[in-house]
Motif scaffolding. Structure first.
Motif, mmCIF file in Angstrom:
data_model
loop_
_atom_site.group_PDB
_atom_site.id
_atom_site.type_symbol
_atom_site.label_atom_id
_atom_site.label_comp_id
_atom_site.label_asym_id
_atom_site.label_seq_id
_atom_site.Cartn_x
_atom_site.Cartn_y
_atom_site.Cartn_z
ATOM 1 N N SER A 34 0.835 -1.205 0.000
ATOM 2 C CA SER A 34 0.000 0.000 0.000
ATOM 3 C C SER A 34 0.871 1.258 0.000
ATOM 4 O O SER A 34 0.504 2.258 -0.624
ATOM 5 C CB SER A 34 -0.951 -0.002 1.193
ATOM 6 O OG SER A 34 -0.236 0.048 2.401
ATOM 7 N N GLY A 35 2.010 1.208 0.645
ATOM 8 C CA GLY A 35 2.927 2.351 0.624
ATOM 9 C C GLY A 35 3.472 2.610 -0.768
ATOM 10 O O GLY A 35 3.554 3.762 -1.216
ATOM 11 N N ILE A 36 3.831 1.543 -1.475
ATOM 12 C CA ILE A 36 4.335 1.690 -2.846
ATOM 13 C C ILE A 36 3.236 2.220 -3.757
ATOM 14 O O ILE A 36 3.483 3.068 -4.611
ATOM 15 C CB ILE A 36 4.884 0.340 -3.352
ATOM 16 C CG1 ILE A 36 6.160 -0.013 -2.598
ATOM 17 C CG2 ILE A 36 5.149 0.379 -4.852
ATOM 18 C CD1 ILE A 36 6.687 -1.400 -2.883
ATOM 19 N N LYS A 37 2.007 1.746 -3.550
ATOM 20 C CA LYS A 37 0.874 2.198 -4.368
ATOM 21 C C LYS A 37 0.638 3.697 -4.164
ATOM 22 O O LYS A 37 0.447 4.438 -5.130
ATOM 23 C CB LYS A 37 -0.373 1.406 -3.971
ATOM 24 C CG LYS A 37 -1.553 1.596 -4.853
ATOM 25 C CD LYS A 37 -2.696 0.742 -4.328
ATOM 26 C CE LYS A 37 -3.686 0.370 -5.369
ATOM 27 N NZ LYS A 37 -4.790 -0.428 -4.851
ATOM 28 N N GLU A 38 0.668 4.158 -2.920
ATOM 29 C CA GLU A 38 0.479 5.576 -2.634
ATOM 30 C C GLU A 38 1.601 6.407 -3.243
ATOM 31 O O GLU A 38 1.366 7.497 -3.767
ATOM 32 C CB GLU A 38 0.422 5.812 -1.131
ATOM 33 C CG GLU A 38 -0.837 5.301 -0.482
ATOM 34 C CD GLU A 38 -0.835 5.513 1.019
ATOM 35 O OE1 GLU A 38 -0.089 6.392 1.514
ATOM 36 O OE2 GLU A 38 -1.586 4.802 1.707
ATOM 37 N N PHE A 39 2.830 5.902 -3.185
ATOM 38 C CA PHE A 39 3.976 6.613 -3.755
ATOM 39 C C PHE A 39 3.820 6.757 -5.263
ATOM 40 O O PHE A 39 4.060 7.827 -5.819
ATOM 41 C CB PHE A 39 5.269 5.870 -3.419
ATOM 42 C CG PHE A 39 6.490 6.516 -3.991
ATOM 43 C CD1 PHE A 39 7.021 7.642 -3.400
ATOM 44 C CD2 PHE A 39 7.100 5.999 -5.123
ATOM 45 C CE1 PHE A 39 8.152 8.254 -3.929
ATOM 46 C CE2 PHE A 39 8.218 6.594 -5.661
ATOM 47 C CZ PHE A 39 8.747 7.728 -5.058
ATOM 48 N N LYS A 40 3.396 5.695 -5.941
ATOM 49 C CA LYS A 40 3.195 5.752 -7.387
ATOM 50 C C LYS A 40 2.099 6.741 -7.746
ATOM 51 O O LYS A 40 2.221 7.495 -8.710
ATOM 52 C CB LYS A 40 2.849 4.367 -7.940
ATOM 53 C CG LYS A 40 4.031 3.443 -8.023
ATOM 54 C CD LYS A 40 3.626 2.117 -8.653
ATOM 55 C CE LYS A 40 4.796 1.188 -8.778
ATOM 56 N NZ LYS A 40 4.409 -0.093 -9.391
ATOM 57 N N ASN A 41 0.995 6.737 -6.983
ATOM 58 C CA ASN A 41 -0.094 7.682 -7.247
ATOM 59 C C ASN A 41 0.365 9.128 -7.057
ATOM 60 O O ASN A 41 0.017 10.004 -7.841
ATOM 61 C CB ASN A 41 -1.297 7.392 -6.355
ATOM 62 C CG ASN A 41 -2.019 6.134 -6.757
ATOM 63 O OD1 ASN A 41 -1.914 5.673 -7.886
ATOM 64 N ND2 ASN A 41 -2.749 5.550 -5.821
ATOM 65 N N ALA A 42 1.149 9.365 -6.029
ATOM 66 C CA ALA A 42 1.650 10.714 -5.784
ATOM 67 C C ALA A 42 2.609 11.143 -6.892
ATOM 68 O O ALA A 42 2.572 12.286 -7.350
ATOM 69 C CB ALA A 42 2.333 10.791 -4.433
ATOM 70 N N ALA A 43 3.450 10.226 -7.340
ATOM 71 C CA ALA A 43 4.389 10.548 -8.411
ATOM 72 C C ALA A 43 3.643 10.812 -9.714
ATOM 73 O O ALA A 43 4.009 11.706 -10.481
ATOM 74 C CB ALA A 43 5.384 9.413 -8.596
ATOM 75 N N LYS A 44 2.568 10.066 -9.963
ATOM 76 C CA LYS A 44 1.787 10.262 -11.180
ATOM 77 C C LYS A 44 1.087 11.619 -11.136
ATOM 78 O O LYS A 44 1.015 12.322 -12.141
ATOM 79 C CB LYS A 44 0.761 9.135 -11.333
ATOM 80 C CG LYS A 44 0.034 9.173 -12.663
ATOM 81 C CD LYS A 44 -0.750 7.924 -12.945
ATOM 82 C CE LYS A 44 -1.872 7.715 -11.969
ATOM 83 N NZ LYS A 44 -2.792 6.639 -12.381
ATOM 84 N N ASP A 45 0.585 12.015 -9.973
ATOM 85 C CA ASP A 45 -0.071 13.308 -9.828
ATOM 86 C C ASP A 45 0.912 14.457 -10.058
ATOM 87 O O ASP A 45 0.552 15.489 -10.602
ATOM 88 C CB ASP A 45 -0.709 13.452 -8.452
ATOM 89 C CG ASP A 45 -1.944 12.578 -8.296
ATOM 90 O OD1 ASP A 45 -2.483 12.118 -9.323
ATOM 91 O OD2 ASP A 45 -2.354 12.359 -7.137
ATOM 92 N N GLU A 46 2.157 14.275 -9.641
ATOM 93 C CA GLU A 46 3.171 15.309 -9.818
ATOM 94 C C GLU A 46 3.521 15.500 -11.290
ATOM 95 O O GLU A 46 3.868 16.596 -11.701
ATOM 96 C CB GLU A 46 4.444 14.958 -9.038
ATOM 97 C CG GLU A 46 4.308 15.109 -7.545
ATOM 98 C CD GLU A 46 4.183 16.552 -7.129
ATOM 99 O OE1 GLU A 46 4.870 17.412 -7.702
ATOM 100 O OE2 GLU A 46 3.365 16.821 -6.227
#
Length: 59
Positions: A34-46
């Motif tokens: 779940s931490g990796i998933k949140e990191f990917k979503n945040a990176a995609k938003d950036e």
């Protein structure tokens, strides 16, 4: 330093099992996933352009 062989990987897995036990490992992996998933979503938003960010904020 080279690649990890089968023996080294088995030793690492055995140590992890001894430290955390069999019941805790699935919980740790779930948290890691779940931490990796949140990191990917945040990176995609950036990486989204500013125009599409403004459109999303209006919705």
């Amino acid at each position: 330093m080279g690649k990890l062989g089968l023996t080294e990987i088995l030793v690492i897995v055995a140590i992890i099992l001894l430290l955390f036990g069999g019941k805790k490992i699935p919980e740790l992996m779930k948290g890691l996933g779940s931490g990796i998933k949140e990191f990917k979503n945040a990176a995609k938003d950036e990486n989204q352009p500013a125009a599409s960010k403004k459109e999303e904020e209006k919705i």
